[in-house]
Scaffold this active site. Sequence first.
Site, PDB file in Angstrom:
ATOM      1  CE1 TYR A  17      -3.258  -2.718  -0.056  1.00  0.00           C
ATOM      2  CE2 TYR A  17      -3.921  -2.144   2.161  1.00  0.00           C
ATOM      3  CZ  TYR A  17      -4.091  -2.908   1.027  1.00  0.00           C
ATOM      4  OH  TYR A  17      -5.086  -3.847   0.963  1.00  0.00           O
ATOM      5  CG  ASP A  56      -7.315  -4.394   3.670  1.00  0.00           C
ATOM      6  OD1 ASP A  56      -8.335  -4.353   4.371  1.00  0.00           O
ATOM      7  OD2 ASP A  56      -7.133  -3.649   2.686  1.00  0.00           O
ATOM      8  CE  LYS A 109       0.868 -17.784  -2.695  1.00  0.00           C
ATOM      9  NZ  LYS A 109       0.048 -18.999  -2.568  1.00  0.00           N
ATOM     10  CG  ASP A 136     -12.674  -6.761   5.327  1.00  0.00           C
ATOM     11  OD1 ASP A 136     -12.388  -6.189   6.398  1.00  0.00           O
ATOM     12  OD2 ASP A 136     -13.023  -6.143   4.307  1.00  0.00           O
ATOM     13  CG  ASP A 180      -2.536 -20.032  -0.638  1.00  0.00           C
ATOM     14  OD1 ASP A 180      -1.733 -19.892   0.305  1.00  0.00           O
ATOM     15  OD2 ASP A 180      -2.267 -20.690  -1.660  1.00  0.00           O
TER      16      ASP A 180
END
Length: 362
Positions: A141, A248, A192, A252, A224
Site C-alpha cells: 500500500y 486487510d 506467501k 475482513d 491462501d
Amino acid sequence: MSSQILLLPGDGIGPEVVREARRVLEAADAQFSLELSFSEGRLGGIAVDEEGAAYPDATRALARDADAILLGAVGGPQWDALPAADRPERGLLAIRADLDLFCNHRPALLFPDLAEASSLRAELVAGLDVLIVRELTGGIYFGEPRGIATDADGVREGYNTDRYSETEIRRIGRLAFEAAQKRSGRLCSVDKANVLEVTMLWRETMEALSADYPDVALSHMYVDNAAMQLVREPKQFDVLVTGNLFGDILSDIAAMLTGSIGMLPSASLNADAKGLYEPVHGSAPDIAGTDSANPLATILSAAMLLRYSLNAPEAAAAVEGAVASVLAQGLRTADLIVDGSHAAPIGTRAMGDAVVAALQCH
Ligand code: NAD
C-alpha cells in the site's frame, strides 16, 4: 491530568457511529473520572470538500497534539472519480504514516449471543477469540514505485511494489510476540513465502525473532491456506501476524465469522502507544443517514482506546460489558438480524442509548 481525544467522524455513517461512541465515552468518564476532553477534526471526503485535502494541516496539528484518536470511516461514491492521490482513503494512509501507526490490532471476538449471526455454524465459532496483528505502514500500500504507465503502443500497465525491511518486520513481530505472550502463547505468521521474496524475508525474520520468545509457539502459514482455515476451523488460531495487504483481507474474513462487519473494532498504535481507533468497516454509503448503522464496532474501538492509550482497563471492560449486556437483552441493529428471525431492528441512536444505559447500571 486530562486526556485529549480527537474525534474524526469522516464520511458516510462515520458521524453517526462516532456520535454514539462519544456518548459512551462521556458516560464512562462520568463513572470512572477519566477527565476526557474532546476535539473534532476533518479527515477523508469531508476534508477534501471543506479544506481541499484528505488529511489537512489543521487535522494534522490536532492529531499530533491528541492523546488518542477515534475515527469513523472515510470515502464514498461522490469522491470515486478523483485522481487516486486526492481520494479520501489517502487521508487514512496519510494519518497512519504521519503518526507512524505501524501496528494494527484487529480482534475478532464472537459475543456468545451472536453465534447465530455468523455465516458459519454456531459450533465452529462459539467462543471465537482471534487477534489479527497487521502491519499498517509498509508493504504494497505504500511501496514505491507505483503507478499506471502507458507504453509506446498506448497500452497501459498498472504496478505496485511490495517491500518490507527487516526493521519493519522486526518491530511488528515483537509486538505480535508480546501480544501472544499475554494470550495463549501461540502465534501464527502468515505469508506467501513460496512465491514472494518479500515474504521469504518476513518468514526468516519472524523465525529469528522467535529465539527471544521461547514461551511463544511460532508457526507459519501461507495466506491462501490461512484464508481457507479461517472459514474451516477458525478456533485453531489465537494471534495471527501478517503484512498490510494480507491483513486487510484476512481481517475482513474474520469480520464475517463474528456475525457482522459492524461488530469489529481496531486499534492502530505507534511505539509510544499513541493510537488511532476505528471500526473495521467502511463508510457504508448505502445506509448513511438512515439511522440503521451498527455503532458497536466504534463503541468497542472506544473501549480499546481506553485500554491501550489511556491505560483505563476497568473503564474499557465496563464498556465491553455494556455491549455484551445489550446483546444479551436481544437488542440488534439490522445487520445483526439473521434470516428467519422475527426480531425488530433498532437504530443507531437507540443502540447507543442502550449501551449508555447498560454502562450506567454497571
Ligand atoms: P463498507 O464496510 O462501507 O460496507 C460494506 C457493507 O457492509 C455495506 O452493505 C454496508 O452497508 C455494511 N456495513 C458496513 N458497516 C456497517 C455498520 N456499521 N452497520 C451496518 N452495516 C454496515 O465497505 P464498502 O462498501 O466496500 O466501502 C464503502 C466506502 O468506504 C468506500 O468509499 C471505501 O473506500 C470506504 N472504506 C473506508 C474504510 C475506512 O475508512 N477505514 C474501510 C473500508 C472501506
